[in-house]
Design an enzyme around this catalytic site. Structure first.
Site, PDB file in Angstrom:
ATOM      1  N   ASP A 178       0.868  -1.181   0.000  1.00  0.00           N
ATOM      2  CA  ASP A 178       0.000   0.000   0.000  1.00  0.00           C
ATOM      3  C   ASP A 178       0.909   1.238   0.000  1.00  0.00           C
ATOM      4  O   ASP A 178       2.041   1.155  -0.458  1.00  0.00           O
ATOM      5  CB  ASP A 178      -0.953  -0.028   1.195  1.00  0.00           C
ATOM      6  CG  ASP A 178      -2.277   0.670   0.904  1.00  0.00           C
ATOM      7  OD1 ASP A 178      -2.257   1.899   0.719  1.00  0.00           O
ATOM      8  OD2 ASP A 178      -3.326  -0.005   0.853  1.00  0.00           O
ATOM      9  N   HIS A 202       2.189   1.946  -3.156  1.00  0.00           N
ATOM     10  CA  HIS A 202       1.225   2.836  -3.810  1.00  0.00           C
ATOM     11  C   HIS A 202       1.677   4.281  -3.787  1.00  0.00           C
ATOM     12  O   HIS A 202       0.880   5.179  -4.034  1.00  0.00           O
ATOM     13  CB  HIS A 202      -0.149   2.696  -3.157  1.00  0.00           C
ATOM     14  CG  HIS A 202      -0.801   1.365  -3.387  1.00  0.00           C
ATOM     15  ND1 HIS A 202      -2.059   1.069  -2.928  1.00  0.00           N
ATOM     16  CD2 HIS A 202      -0.358   0.262  -4.031  1.00  0.00           C
ATOM     17  CE1 HIS A 202      -2.369  -0.175  -3.276  1.00  0.00           C
ATOM     18  NE2 HIS A 202      -1.352  -0.689  -3.934  1.00  0.00           N
TER      19      HIS A 202
END
Length: 397
Positions: free
Chosen positions: A214, A237
């Site tokens: 993430d 991310h």
């Protein structure tokens, strides 16, 4: 036994302050490698927290098991938590009653260091994580290490490995530095943000390497005066502010400055995200300067219609974004849309500055492009691809 130990804050100049620390070694409390040290570590912490001056809790080299644990303050003096070994969490997520494995809470003057590893053993938990399907009702899996209400803290030279969910989480902190931290989790591990900061002031994240499933770094509401510098990110991310506007009474984000970072093979680059149909809020005084992108999808993205699960009310966001600067960002994009600045029609972005940008897309769809909505940036230097220039600009406010 008393001995001299280095006590940070650690900066790039590697300054150390010598002070005499009283040691509380977990092995002197019955802890042993290959065994569960939960109670022994709590006993060591209790004595260290009650000591005056500087106290040092030590986990020597070796591999240990550790159940869910909370280290509570306030303490009488400075606490050094020196982890040299590897501590392993229970692999089964059902063994946890709360949303964190290791918690440090309400402590002034905390240093966590030593070259050791917090191993969350998250593989079993990732398979059970259904938040991508049931994002409003899914169970929050435990964070590896959570820091609640820490003042004057330094976390350096430690590793967070395979957390079940967030790796390192800071909430309610004041004057806290993360430096020379390593975060490691595979790309397919859901919701394993590297370092998350929320409702904290005066935080620095420096010289750190993060690979996860993430955001490498994420800043939630109430973040003020955050510096992120020389962070290496990938997989992950990207480096994100938000998402903002989902909850009532969110606090403003003010003063987030990201510089000299390198992102490689990440799903996003530098990002600001707010929910559509959001609660009112604001984010201001934000800069991204000197960023290297290596095959990054969406290298620059300001998205005020963030809807990861495609089930969102289409009413516009009410989070006001202003005072944002993108400068000296260069490298390669894995997608054709190198720059997306999609602001809210209800509260258009203001004072957005775009400086030198050089992002190259070499895919089959043609040259890279940009999208601009509800924003009128000011420009300095050159931009590749052209930014906010019709026909790529969309509609502007």
């Amino acid at each position: 036994m008393d001995r001299l130990e280095p006590v940070p804050p650690l900066q790039s100049e590697s300054l150390f302050v010598l002070c005499r620390a009283q040691d509380f070694d977990v092995t002197k409390y019955g802890g042993a490698a290959g065994a569960d040290i939960t109670q022994a570590l709590l006993n060591a912490w209790k004595d260290a927290c009650a000591a005056t001056g500087t106290a040092q809790v030590i986990i020597p080299k070796g591999t240990y098991t550790l159940n869910e644990v909370k280290f509570l303050g306030p303490c009488k003096g400075q606490i050094n938590f020196r982890i040299e070994g590897v501590v392993q969490a229970p692999a089964d997520p059902s063994a946890f009653k709360s949303d964190a494995w290791v918690v440090f809470e309400t402590i002034t003057g905390l240093t966590v260091f030593g070259g050791g590893t917090f191993d969350g053993q998250g593989q079993q938990a990732w398979k059970a994580n259904d938040c991508s399907l049931h994002f409003d009702t899914c169970r929050l899996l435990p964070t590896n290490v959570r820091f609640n209400f820490i003042t004057n803290g330094v976390i350096h030279d430690i590793t967070s490995l395979n957390s079940k969910m967030f790796n390192l989480f800071l909430f309610g902190g004041n004057n806290v530095t993360f430096q020379h931290v390593t975060v490691t989790a595979p790309e397919n591990s859901l919701n394993t943000d590297g370092i998350h900061v929320g409702r904290s002031t005066g935080v620095k994240i420096l010289d750190t390497t993060i690979g996860t499933g993430d955001d490498c770094v994420s800043a939630g509401d109430g973040t003020k005066d955050l510096t992120v510098s020389k962070v290496t990110c990938g997989p992950g991310h990207g480096i994100s502010i938000g998402s903002l506007g989902k909850y009532d009474n969110e606090e403003p984000v003010v003063g987030v400055h990201v510089s000299d970072c390198t992102l490689t093979n990440t799903a996003n680059g530098v990002r600001i995200k707010t929910w559509p149909n959001s609660k009112p809020g604001s984010a201001s005084d934000i800069s991204f300067i000197g960023i290297v992108m290596n095959n990054v999808s969406n290298p620059i993205i300001l998205d005020q219609n963030y809807c990861p699960h495609a089930i969102c009310d289409k009413q516009p966001s009410r989070v006001k974004v202003s005072g944002v600067k993108f400068e000296n960002i260069h490298g390669t994009s894995a997608t054709q849309e190198c720059v997306i600045i999609s602001c809210s029609p209800a509260v258009p972005c203001e004072n957005v500055e775009i400086g030198e940008i050089n992002l190259v897309y070499n895919g089959p769809l043609g040259p890279g492009n940009s999208t601009c909505l509800n924003v009128k940036p000011t420009f300095t230097g050159h931009q590749v691809p052209p930014i906010c220039v019709p026909p790529n600009a969309g509609t502007t406010a």
